[in-house]
Design a protein around this motif. Structure first.
Motif, PDB file in Angstrom:
ATOM      1  N   GLU A 165      21.001   7.004   9.707  1.00  0.00           N
ATOM      2  CA  GLU A 165      21.749   7.540   9.021  1.00  0.00           C
ATOM      3  C   GLU A 165      23.181   7.589   9.258  1.00  0.00           C
ATOM      4  N   THR A 166      24.003   7.389   8.511  1.00  0.00           N
ATOM      5  CA  THR A 166      25.523   7.682   8.927  1.00  0.00           C
ATOM      6  C   THR A 166      25.650   9.208   9.408  1.00  0.00           C
ATOM      7  N   ASP A 167      26.492   9.208  10.375  1.00  0.00           N
ATOM      8  CA  ASP A 167      26.491  10.779  11.061  1.00  0.00           C
ATOM      9  C   ASP A 167      25.401  11.323  11.825  1.00  0.00           C
ATOM     10  N   SER A 168      24.609  10.307  12.234  1.00  0.00           N
ATOM     11  CA  SER A 168      23.384  10.669  13.045  1.00  0.00           C
ATOM     12  C   SER A 168      23.450  10.795  14.258  1.00  0.00           C
ATOM     13  N   GLY A 169      24.639  10.256  14.859  1.00  0.00           N
ATOM     14  CA  GLY A 169      24.752  10.482  16.214  1.00  0.00           C
ATOM     15  C   GLY A 169      24.645   8.929  16.975  1.00  0.00           C
ATOM     16  N   GLN A 181      35.271   9.374   6.674  1.00  0.00           N
ATOM     17  CA  GLN A 181      35.982   8.186   6.243  1.00  0.00           C
ATOM     18  C   GLN A 181      36.737   7.485   7.122  1.00  0.00           C
ATOM     19  N   GLY A 182      36.596   6.122   7.184  1.00  0.00           N
ATOM     20  CA  GLY A 182      37.547   5.399   8.120  1.00  0.00           C
ATOM     21  C   GLY A 182      36.922   5.367   9.545  1.00  0.00           C
ATOM     22  N   ASN A 183      35.715   6.228   9.818  1.00  0.00           N
ATOM     23  CA  ASN A 183      35.122   6.281  11.192  1.00  0.00           C
ATOM     24  C   ASN A 183      33.792   5.814  11.426  1.00  0.00           C
ATOM     25  N   VAL A 184      33.347   5.259  10.129  1.00  0.00           N
ATOM     26  CA  VAL A 184      31.843   4.825  10.175  1.00  0.00           C
ATOM     27  C   VAL A 184      31.776   3.447  10.458  1.00  0.00           C
ATOM     28  N   THR A 185      30.648   3.157  11.269  1.00  0.00           N
ATOM     29  CA  THR A 185      30.552   1.800  12.122  1.00  0.00           C
ATOM     30  C   THR A 185      30.129   1.072  10.732  1.00  0.00           C
ATOM     31  N   TRP A 216      25.414  -0.376  10.800  1.00  0.00           N
ATOM     32  CA  TRP A 216      25.980   0.446   9.655  1.00  0.00           C
ATOM     33  C   TRP A 216      24.741   1.564   9.207  1.00  0.00           C
ATOM     34  N   GLY A 217      25.249   2.595   8.857  1.00  0.00           N
ATOM     35  CA  GLY A 217      24.574   3.781   8.746  1.00  0.00           C
ATOM     36  C   GLY A 217      23.330   3.553   7.430  1.00  0.00           C
ATOM     37  N   LEU A 218      22.207   3.963   7.655  1.00  0.00           N
ATOM     38  CA  LEU A 218      21.323   3.712   6.608  1.00  0.00           C
ATOM     39  C   LEU A 218      21.520   4.747   5.513  1.00  0.00           C
ATOM     40  N   ASP A 219      21.283   4.421   4.048  1.00  0.00           N
ATOM     41  CA  ASP A 219      21.185   5.299   3.180  1.00  0.00           C
ATOM     42  C   ASP A 219      20.208   4.571   2.288  1.00  0.00           C
ATOM     43  N   PHE A 239      17.681   7.124  14.617  1.00  0.00           N
ATOM     44  CA  PHE A 239      18.090   8.246  15.166  1.00  0.00           C
ATOM     45  C   PHE A 239      17.992   9.148  13.715  1.00  0.00           C
ATOM     46  N   LEU A 240      17.486  10.355  13.912  1.00  0.00           N
ATOM     47  CA  LEU A 240      17.337  11.334  12.790  1.00  0.00           C
ATOM     48  C   LEU A 240      17.590  12.543  13.320  1.00  0.00           C
ATOM     49  N   PRO A 241      18.636  13.402  12.685  1.00  0.00           N
ATOM     50  CA  PRO A 241      19.068  14.535  13.152  1.00  0.00           C
ATOM     51  C   PRO A 241      17.795  15.446  12.979  1.00  0.00           C
ATOM     52  N   LEU A 242      17.559  16.468  13.860  1.00  0.00           N
ATOM     53  CA  LEU A 242      16.542  17.198  14.006  1.00  0.00           C
ATOM     54  C   LEU A 242      16.251  18.199  12.738  1.00  0.00           C
ATOM     55  N   VAL A 243      17.386  18.465  12.202  1.00  0.00           N
ATOM     56  CA  VAL A 243      17.482  19.346  11.200  1.00  0.00           C
ATOM     57  C   VAL A 243      16.916  18.742  10.010  1.00  0.00           C
ATOM     58  N   GLU A 244      16.920  17.238   9.877  1.00  0.00           N
ATOM     59  CA  GLU A 244      16.437  16.649   8.768  1.00  0.00           C
ATOM     60  C   GLU A 244      14.781  16.122   8.793  1.00  0.00           C
TER      61      GLU A 244
END
Length: 365
Positions: free
Chosen positions: A116-120, A166-170, A201-204, A247-252
């Motif tokens: 995902e986007t913002d998953s690190g 915004q503007g900082n996503v691969t 690109w981040g997965l959605d 990549f998967l944030p642990l919280v998710e």
């Protein structure tokens, strides 16, 4: 030395100065080093200049997983009185040999980063560069602009943007050869590692068809491909992926809508015989102590087991990580955490490549 075997050629050098002890007392003391789980207490006498060189008495085989964050250094009198006790930090970069294999075994390992986007993902690249260097990657802290890497195609140096703002996503499919950098913040391209990261690109819930994913794994997307239009001005490179980090944030981890779609891609990668790892990122947001010690606690181990069941992978391929995000100074616990993920992937891929080569050789013998 970063490319030597840690256990075979490790020596601790302790230098005592007038700040520590009177010169006249040097002949009456011994220097002792020890480290929990690593070294049994080992002593040596300092020379006339106050320098003691000690080859530790190893208790266990040295690995990143059992590396303590610090060792104990004591100055002890003939009467067994401790007159000085300090705890210097041990450095995870002692374990970089796996990133610099012999030339005859040096296969460039392409690692696809997916999630995902913002998953690190991008932050992980920069954290790896910091872990193999002596200082923190420039701009890794509050500015969230990250380290320069050796760009694969043109050899130019670029900044790998990180973060989901915004503007900082691969949005481009880009390859970054992992290289260390100097204290001046310059990439040391004379010492590239055997790892190349491919950021995506981040997965959605709507992007990425299975066809796009398979093309990325097979190396059928050119470096610089726009992940929205799948177009690129650059020629296609023959760069099939040797490994993939999901990549998967642990919280998710326990949120079904986050794991179900990712699990489909994990299964597809496994079916294509591409070694897959699930990176439980941002683990410190759930368990803050993990970032302080780098130790996988019983509680964290439960999350690892749950992820292994969720994604049908061996536990060794579930790796919790913490990235350099707002950390302005070197943090050896984070170095250890990041290098642990790299070491597992590189060694798995190197073994896989060696077995493939042996199978080919067997056909012609």
């Amino acid at each position: 030395q970063s490319t030597t075997d840690v256990q075979d050629q490790f020596e601790v050098t302790v230098t005592l100065t007038g700040r520590h002890i009177n010169v006249g007392d040097l002949k009456n003391v011994a220097v002792e080093v020890s480290a929990d789980g690593w070294w049994l207490p080992t002593r040596a006498a300092p020379n006339a200049q106050g320098v003691a060189r000690i080859q530790p008495n190893w208790f266990y085989k040295a690995t990143l997983d059992n590396m303590p964050l610090a060792c104990d250094v004591k100055v002890i009198t003939e009467q067994e009185k401790v007159i000085l006790h300090e705890r210097p930090t041990l450095h995870a970069r002692y374990f970089l040999k796996f990133l610099y294999p012999p030339k005859e075994d040096n296969v460039l390992i392409n690692v696809l980063l997916f999630g995902e986007t913002d998953s690190g993902k991008s932050s992980f690249i920069n954290s790896c560069a910091t872990a193999i260097s002596n200082v923190v990657c420039p701009g890794v802290s509050a500015l969230r602009q990250n380290c320069c890497f050796q760009q694969l195609t043109a050899g130019d140096l670029q900044f790998a943007k990180a973060g989901g703002t915004q503007g900082n996503v691969t949005t481009e499919f880009k390859g970054y050869r992992l290289v260390p950098f100097t204290t001046a913040g310059k990439c040391n391209t004379n010492h590239p590692t055997c790892v190349c990261f491919w950021d995506t690109w981040g997965l959605d819930q709507v992007n990425y068809s299975k066809d796009e994913f398979v093309r990325a794994l097979k190396g059928e997307l050119a470096d610089g491909t726009n992940m929205v239009t799948l177009r690129s001005k650059k020629p296609l490179r023959n760069a099939p992926m040797h490994c993939i980090f999901f990549f998967l944030p642990l919280v998710e981890l326990y949120i079904n809508k986050c794991t179900q779609r990712l699990a489909e891609f994990v299964t597809l990668a496994t079916q294509l015989d591409v070694p897959a790892f699930v990176i439980l990122s941002l683990a410190d947001r759930v368990l803050p102590d993990f970032a302080k010690t780098g130790v996988i606690s019983p509680e964290l181990s439960k999350h690892v087991k749950a992820a292994a069941l969720q994604f049908n992978l061996p536990e060794v391929q579930i790796v919790p990580v913490v990235n350099y995000a707002n950390t302005p100074t070197k943090d050896h616990a984070i170095d250890k955490i990041v290098l642990r993920a790299l070491e597992r992937a590189v060694k798995l891929v190197q073994g896989f490549v060696a077995r493939q080569q042996q199978s080919v050789d067997d056909l012609y013998t």
